[in-house]
Scaffold this motif. Structure first.
Motif, PDB file in Angstrom:
ATOM      1  N   VAL A 192     -71.959  96.754  29.325  1.00 42.00           N
ATOM      2  CA  VAL A 192     -71.801  96.114  30.436  1.00 42.00           C
ATOM      3  C   VAL A 192     -72.448  96.831  32.012  1.00 42.00           C
ATOM      4  CG1 VAL A 192     -69.600  94.756  30.009  1.00 42.00           C
ATOM      5  CG2 VAL A 192     -69.365  97.205  30.694  1.00 42.00           C
ATOM      6  N   VAL A 193     -72.638  96.377  32.892  1.00 38.62           N
ATOM      7  CA  VAL A 193     -73.357  97.088  33.963  1.00 38.62           C
ATOM      8  C   VAL A 193     -72.111  97.230  34.955  1.00 38.62           C
ATOM      9  CG1 VAL A 193     -74.735  97.170  36.225  1.00 38.62           C
ATOM     10  CG2 VAL A 193     -75.586  96.414  33.715  1.00 38.62           C
ATOM     11  N   THR A 194     -71.811  98.365  35.422  1.00 40.08           N
ATOM     12  CA  THR A 194     -70.785  98.979  36.308  1.00 40.08           C
ATOM     13  C   THR A 194     -71.215  99.289  37.784  1.00 40.08           C
ATOM     14  OG1 THR A 194     -69.294  99.794  34.629  1.00 40.08           O
ATOM     15  CG2 THR A 194     -68.627 100.493  36.640  1.00 40.08           C
ATOM     16  N   LYS A 195     -70.629  98.957  38.794  1.00 38.88           N
ATOM     17  CA  LYS A 195     -71.249  99.100  39.989  1.00 38.88           C
ATOM     18  C   LYS A 195     -69.954  99.943  40.738  1.00 38.88           C
ATOM     19  CE  LYS A 195     -71.930  96.848  44.587  1.00 38.88           C
ATOM     20  NZ  LYS A 195     -71.859  95.658  45.269  1.00 38.88           N
ATOM     21  N   LYS A 196     -70.556 101.096  41.096  1.00 34.75           N
ATOM     22  CA  LYS A 196     -69.872 102.010  41.848  1.00 34.75           C
ATOM     23  C   LYS A 196     -69.316 101.278  43.409  1.00 34.75           C
ATOM     24  CE  LYS A 196     -69.303 106.536  43.641  1.00 34.75           C
ATOM     25  NZ  LYS A 196     -70.099 108.075  43.785  1.00 34.75           N
ATOM     26  N   THR A 197     -67.950 101.212  43.587  1.00 33.23           N
ATOM     27  CA  THR A 197     -67.630 100.671  44.679  1.00 33.23           C
ATOM     28  C   THR A 197     -65.955 101.009  45.058  1.00 33.23           C
ATOM     29  OG1 THR A 197     -66.874  98.645  45.982  1.00 33.23           O
ATOM     30  CG2 THR A 197     -66.875  98.493  43.447  1.00 33.23           C
ATOM     31  N   SER A 198     -65.905 100.863  46.286  1.00 37.55           N
ATOM     32  CA  SER A 198     -64.380 101.417  46.874  1.00 37.55           C
ATOM     33  C   SER A 198     -63.615 100.066  46.998  1.00 37.55           C
ATOM     34  CB  SER A 198     -64.285 102.273  47.932  1.00 37.55           C
ATOM     35  OG  SER A 198     -65.026 101.940  48.999  1.00 37.55           O
TER      36      SER A 198
END
Length: 231
Positions: A105-111
């Motif tokens: 899976v592709v994980t997006k860095k986000t808050s």
């Protein structure tokens, strides 16, 4: 009887001069005409070898431009990936049927995390897990008869409808009753659960997950290819 007058030398010279001048002009005109004709023919009929050279140079230029574009794009993707996204391999069966062991899976860095996002986080000795965010900071959690209650208000979990119905047909709850009505989730923490409720290890066992330990949220399932999907 009258005598014929003879032309004077000056007149003969003038006539002769005019005739020579006209001949030179005709030669110059003829020369220019032939030269122009040759130039036109040269422009219209370029040698085959020149055409091939030009085509070869054009192909080389196009290939070079494509290579530079591909190279630049690859570098940009790597930089963006390093800073904002990450490919993670799913470990274990806690997220079945949504995700299975070995899926990438592709994980997006986000808050900017929301309820039901698939969070990727480190647990304990840097072990990476994927779980679904159920409870947000400042909320209470309660599960009764397969119904999720947030701050004592029912919330639908549409992503589990089929599993819940199948489990209840067999006479059991899909999610074991769980009550934390008096425990408020602290700030900067989340309550997470696996979609495979009867078997998943999650916040019911190891407690809340700190925001600082969350790598990001899953945005795309890459592999297997036939199960590609966007979250």
């Amino acid at each position: 009887m009258k005598k014929k007058s003879l032309s004077s030398p000056s007149t003969i010279k003038k006539i002769s001069g005019n005739s020579a001048k006209q001949k030179r002009q005709r030669r110059i005109h003829s020369s220019k005409k032939h030269r122009n004709k040759r130039q036109i023919q040269k422009k219209r009929l370029l040698p085959t070898s020149n055409k091939k050279k030009q085509a070869h140079r054009k192909r080389k230029r196009v290939i070079k431009e494509l290579f530079l574009a591909f190279f630049s794009g690859s570098i940009l993707i790597v930089l963006v990936s390093f800073c904002f996204v990450r490919i993670v391999t799913v470990s274990g069966f806690g997220m079945v049927p949504t995700l299975r062991e070995g899926d990438k899976v592709v994980t997006k860095k986000t808050s900017d995390l929301e309820r039901f996002d698939l969070a990727v986080f480190t647990l304990g000795n840097e072990k990476i897990q994927v779980r679904r965010i159920i409870g947000m900071p400042g909320e209470t959690i309660d599960y009764t008869s397969d119904t999720l209650y947030i701050n004592e208000q029912p919330v639908d979990e549409k992503f589990l409808i089929d599993e819940v119905n199948e489990s209840q047909k067999n006479g059991r709850n899909y999610t074991e009753n769980f009550a934390r009505k008096t425990v408020v989730i602290p700030e900067q923490y989340y309550f997470v659960m696996g979609d495979n409720r009867p078997y998943a290890t999650d916040s019911r066992h190891y407690g809340f997950v700190a925001k600082k330990n969350i790598i990001g949220k899953v945005i795309v399932q890459l592999f297997p290819v036939n199960e590609f999907k966007i979250f």
